[in-house]
Design an enzyme around this catalytic site. Structure first.
Site, short mmCIF file in Angstrom:
data_model
loop_
_atom_site.label_atom_id
_atom_site.label_comp_id
_atom_site.label_asym_id
_atom_site.label_seq_id
_atom_site.Cartn_x
_atom_site.Cartn_y
_atom_site.Cartn_z
N HIS A 45 33.91 30.06 59.67
CA HIS A 45 33.55 28.90 60.49
C HIS A 45 34.40 29.01 61.77
O HIS A 45 35.51 29.54 61.72
CB HIS A 45 33.91 27.64 59.71
CG HIS A 45 33.42 26.37 60.30
ND1 HIS A 45 34.03 25.78 61.38
CD2 HIS A 45 32.39 25.55 59.96
CE1 HIS A 45 33.39 24.66 61.67
NE2 HIS A 45 32.40 24.49 60.83
N ASP A 56 40.48 28.26 53.79
CA ASP A 56 39.57 27.20 54.25
C ASP A 56 38.76 26.82 53.01
O ASP A 56 37.83 27.53 52.63
CB ASP A 56 38.67 27.76 55.36
CG ASP A 56 37.52 26.81 55.70
OD1 ASP A 56 36.71 27.16 56.58
OD2 ASP A 56 37.40 25.74 55.07
N GLN A 105 34.40 23.89 51.55
CA GLN A 105 33.20 23.91 50.70
C GLN A 105 33.54 24.13 49.23
O GLN A 105 32.67 24.10 48.38
CB GLN A 105 32.24 25.03 51.15
CG GLN A 105 31.76 24.91 52.58
CD GLN A 105 30.90 23.67 52.82
OE1 GLN A 105 30.32 23.11 51.90
NE2 GLN A 105 30.83 23.24 54.06
N LYS A 157 33.39 15.88 52.98
CA LYS A 157 32.51 16.79 52.22
C LYS A 157 32.66 16.55 50.71
O LYS A 157 32.06 17.27 49.91
CB LYS A 157 32.83 18.24 52.55
CG LYS A 157 32.52 18.60 54.01
CD LYS A 157 32.67 20.09 54.27
CE LYS A 157 32.89 20.41 55.73
NZ LYS A 157 31.76 20.15 56.61
N CYS A 164 28.02 26.64 63.00
CA CYS A 164 29.39 26.91 63.50
C CYS A 164 29.92 28.28 63.05
O CYS A 164 31.13 28.49 63.00
CB CYS A 164 30.38 25.83 63.06
SG CYS A 164 29.96 24.22 63.73
#
Lengths: 125, 394
Positions: free
Chosen positions: B106, B186, B189, B212, B353
């Site tokens: 991202h 990261d 998700q 999220k 992104c």
């Protein structure tokens, strides 16, 4: 070129509605880019296309396919028809206005001298 | 979702962007604003004390969620992007230090390193993926070997927002540590969809977002090992970051305080705490099962659509709750708009992104379906039928 139609439609609607003014501005940006021979990168044309075809798709897949595949020529036909309609509309408005003025003038003359009263066809319609 | 359009319910399949919120989260935020909307950590009156307590409870809940050693390792941020930027700016990277990322990051985990390379002269290298978009462990080991003494940080996505593929983060962390490099994940998700245990993974930093995982928008978390956070200088300072200040100097608070400058998003923090509790009740096992079940159902049907290409491996077990695809002859934005117009189906379209991945492959963009535990088989069926109709346009 569908943006041109949306520009005129949203500009008229924008007289009465603030949300349509925003849309007419986006349509203007798109039209300006197209007439300066650049691709419309605002996404507005895609949004309009997606929405219209989406609506048609709920009624008929075949019709939606036709409209999707021939979107650009259909847009041009509609733009030309729009300008032709605008031209004839303007012409009609002009003739009607002239007729009204001639009728008024004739009525004035008739009031002052009754011998001048008669059938008048000022526009030779 | 309460909203209906033309009498039809909304089918929300854009959970990788942000999820819907359950009533307990909405009620917790509303309760704060209605009943004790005060400053935490400052005001000594009872409302202030209540806010402070609620925020610390939320911090504890988040700490337990990802199994940190102490709650002081949890820093509240605005989102994953801020967490990654905090590490980029505060880790103390200097000229000649190397940072490794993947080719599917991202922008939040790509741009900070590109800017650091321009401004501070760090070396930024990218690990290319395999053909099916899974992580290339061999290439990673090669690059680590090449960068040996220079490699300072490996900053990778845990589960990609592009295609749902999860990287072998445990293996990556082990190798990185062998070379003395730190690891930043990261996990935006990942955390909403499965149990993440930072102590077991032994990662040095981990960032994720509240929006999220059923939480309010504008709240995120950065986890960092305490001894590392102690050494790092905050990139933003001001109120609530110092023990005291004089005209001549100041004394910074220990972590997490020194990293949480200014008035915090108390409503967001309290809402996030509630979201964590709610997720605990649902259970990650159930979430993962539902993700897989829906993904499998959708994948099996859409691969039969001519001219449709799924990004990433076809096996739904490897793609979490995400299905990214593109179709020849129809742009992804048009697909998304038509799904919205025909059946109120909300999906994401574009480059998500991750522009770098798309531009390097000459792909304009993709449509992305991202599922969560509250999506149903009926919704999946409506999506498939709508997509099949759209595919008949070309």
């Amino acid at each position: 070129m569908f943006c041109l139609i949306t520009l005129i439609v949203f500009s008229i609607l924008g007289i009465f509605s603030a949300s349509h003014r925003q849309l007419s501005k986006k349509a203007f940006d798109c039209v300006f880019k197209r007439i300066t021979l650049r691709p419309c990168d605002t996404g507005f044309d895609k949004k309009i296309k997606g929405k219209i075809i989406g609506k048609i798709l709920t009624k008929s897949t075949k019709l939606a396919r036709g409209v999707y595949l021939f979107w650009e020529p259909i847009s041009w036909v509609l733009v030309i028809l729009m300008f032709v309609s605008l031209f004839f509309g303007a012409q009609t408005a002009y003739k009607f206005t002239r007729y009204q003025i001639e009728v008024y003038v004739n009525a004035q003359e008739c009031a002052s001298n009754s011998e001048d009263c008669g059938t008048v066809d000022p526009c030779n319609c | 979702m309460q909203t209906k359009h033309h009498g039809k319910p909304i089918i929300y399949l854009d959970n990788a962007c942000q999820t819907l919120r359950p009533w307990p989260v909405i009620n917790a935020v509303t309760d704060y604003y209605q009943n004790y909307s005060a400053c935490g950590g400052r005001s000594i009156h009872r409302l202030g004390e209540k806010v402070t307590q609620k925020c610390e409870d939320a911090r504890m809940a988040v700490a337990r969620l990802i199994n940190t050693k102490r709650k002081e390792e949890i820093i509240f941020t605005r989102n994953t992007t801020e967490g990654i930027n905090l590490v980029a700016k505060s880790l103390g990277l200097k000229q000649g230090d190397a940072v490794l990322t993947t080719d599917k990051e991202h922008n939040s985990n790509l741009i900070p390193w590109q800017i650091a390379a321009e401004k501070f002269g760090i070396i930024h290298k990218i690990v290319p993926s395999q053909k099916d978009n899974t992580f290339n462990l061999e290439k990673f080991k090669e690059l680590m070997e090449d960068l040996q003494d220079k490699i300072k940080l490996v900053s990778v996505v845990d589960t990609s927002n592009l295609d749902g593929v999860t990287n072998p983060v445990q293996e990556i962390t082990k190798i990185a540590h062998q070379y003395g490099a730190k690891v930043l994940l990261d996990a935006a998700q990942a955390v909403p969809h499965r149990k993440i245990d930072v102590s077991k993974l032994d990662v040095d930093f981990l960032a994720f977002s509240g929006h999220k995982m059923l939480g309010p928008s504008g709240i995120g978390v950065l986890y960092g090992k305490y001894r590392l956070l102690e050494e790092m200088e905050p990139f933003m300072t001001g109120g609530e970051t110092v023990e005291y200040s004089t005209y001549e100097g100041h004394k910074l608070l220990p972590p997490p305080g020194k990293f949480e400058a200014g008035l915090q998003d108390y409503a967001g923090i309290i809402g996030l705490g509630e979201a964590v509790k709610y997720l605990g009740k649902i259970g990650f096992k159930n979430i993962a099962e539902q993700d897989y079940k829906l993904n499998k159902f959708i994948t099996e049907q859409i691969v039969e659509i001519p001219k449709l290409k799924v990004i990433g491996p076809l096996d739904p077990a490897l793609r979490s709750g995400i299905i990214s695809f593109y179709m020849e002859g129809i742009e992804s934005h048009e697909i998304a708009l038509m799904l919205d117009e025909t059946n109120n189906i909300m999906i994401r379209s574009g480059q998500h992104c991750v522009h770098s991945w798309f531009t390097s492959r000459g792909i304009q963009g993709s449509a992305r379906v991202s599922l969560y535990f509250y999506n149903t088989m009926e919704e999946a069926q409506v999506f498939i039928e709508s997509l099949k109709r759209i595919s008949k346009l070309v």
